[in-house]
Design an enzyme around this catalytic site. Structure first.
Site: not given
Ligand code: F6P
Length: 317
Positions: A20, A70-71, A125-126, A169, A184, A186, A248
């Site tokens: 996009a 992740r830098s 995703i969080d 999360g 669904g 509990e 993952h």
């Molecule tokens: O922030 C997204 C996320 O997938 C979190 O849910 C998880 O804790 C984290 O990244 C995992 O990070 P990595 O892929 O660097 O292990």
């Protein structure tokens, strides 16, 4: 604005957002440079030119075609100086940053500290970006987790077992709460809610006394490990438990229609915002309307209000 750069994190719908951005920019005669491997690519000058054709056939793909990282280096002044050098050397007049909290925090540094025009596109995703109803990737992740959970339920029901399922999360229970309600379940253990193991164990005993035979308990990774929860329940109740850690798989997979459409809208909005001179902001759709949220606000820790969904899950379970 003649040339913009694009940096990404990975999750469902990010490729649709890249498409996009590139196609909106192309329609506005703006060139796009893809920055490879996130902020590391910006530091190391790893950029590739992108055009309409380079984003063909990616709308349905998970991950990010631009790769990510992740830098650690970008957190240092030296790393930031190198990133600025890449921006200047390549004639990048604005940046679009597609990603979660960490990515948007980096965007805020570039915009606020160094005056680089930057617009963020929320993708995590969080779903923990402040002021943003739904980030790209969250819906795909919930659906991937739900698919796995439905399969676990087949065994939980057939063997009358207690399952503890751990979902992603880090500090936000969005996926956990959504999956618990949609699946669904509990019980759900969230970073945002106090709920002790003794209470959960007593609930199981009371439920079983009334004829309940299987349980699925969701736990958000930021709250506890499935293994610890399962051990505590077994010790308290004397009942057998099983665990599943989804991990993952929740960040990959074919993006849902919701994420693709959100990505189309937000990617388009981000380019238009950058061209209009906006900076240090994140695009969002709130109550069906496009909005711009200051990055300073967007990156503040955000907590979801789970009370209504939690109560509903308990009534229905
Ligand atoms: O922030 C997204 C996320 O997938 C979190 O849910 C998880 O804790 C984290 O990244 C995992 O990070 P990595 O892929 O660097 O292990």
């Amino acid at each position: 604005m003649k040339r913009i750069g694009i940096i990404t994190r990975d999750c469902g719908g990010v490729n649709a957002a890249i498409r996009a951005v590139v196609r909106t920019a192309s329609a506005r005669d703006v060139e796009v440079l893809g920055i490879l491997k996130g902020y590391d690519g910006l530091i190391n000058g790893h950029v590739v030119p992108m055009d309409r054709r380079s984003v063909s056939g990616i709308i349905n793909l998970g991950g990010t075609i631009l790769k990510s990282a992740r830098s650690e280096a970008f957190l240092t002044p030296e790393g930031q100086a190198k990133a600025l050098e890449t921006i200047r050397a390549n004639g990048i007049e604005g940046l679009i940053v597609i990603g979660g909290n960490g990515s948007q925090a980096g965007a805020h540094v570039l915009a606020g500290r160094y005056g680089v025009p930057v617009v963020g596109v929320p993708a995590t995703i969080d779903n923990d970006i402040n002021g943003v109803d739904l980030a790209i990737g969250a819906d795909t992740s919930v659906n991937v987790a739900l698919d796995a959970l439905d399969k676990i339920r087949d065994t939980a029901t057939s063997l009358e077992r207690i399952f503890v399922v751990e979902v992603m999360g880090r500090s936000c229970g969005y996926i956990a709460m959504q999956v618990a309600l949609a699946g669904g379940c509990e019980e759900v253990l969230l970073p945002e809610r106090e709920l002790g193991m003794t209470t959960v164990s007593r609930e199981i005993e009371a439920g079983n006394a009334q004829g309940k035979v299987s349980w699925i308990i969701i736990v958000a990774e930021g709250r506890a490990k499935a293994e610890d929860v399962a051990t505590a329940i077994s010790l308290n109740t004397g009942l057998e438990t099983r665990i599943a850690v989804l991990g993952h798989i929740q960040r990959g997979g074919r993006p849902t229609a919701v994420d693709r459409i959100l990505a189309a809208r937000l990617g388009n909005l981000a380019v238009e915002a950058l061209i209009a001179g906006e900076t240090d902001k994140c695009v969002s759709i709130h109550c069906g309307r496009p909005e711009l949220v200051p990055l300073e606000t967007a990156i503040c820790p955000s907590c979801i209000d789970t009370s209504a969904d939690y109560s509903l899950m308990k009534i229905l379970s």
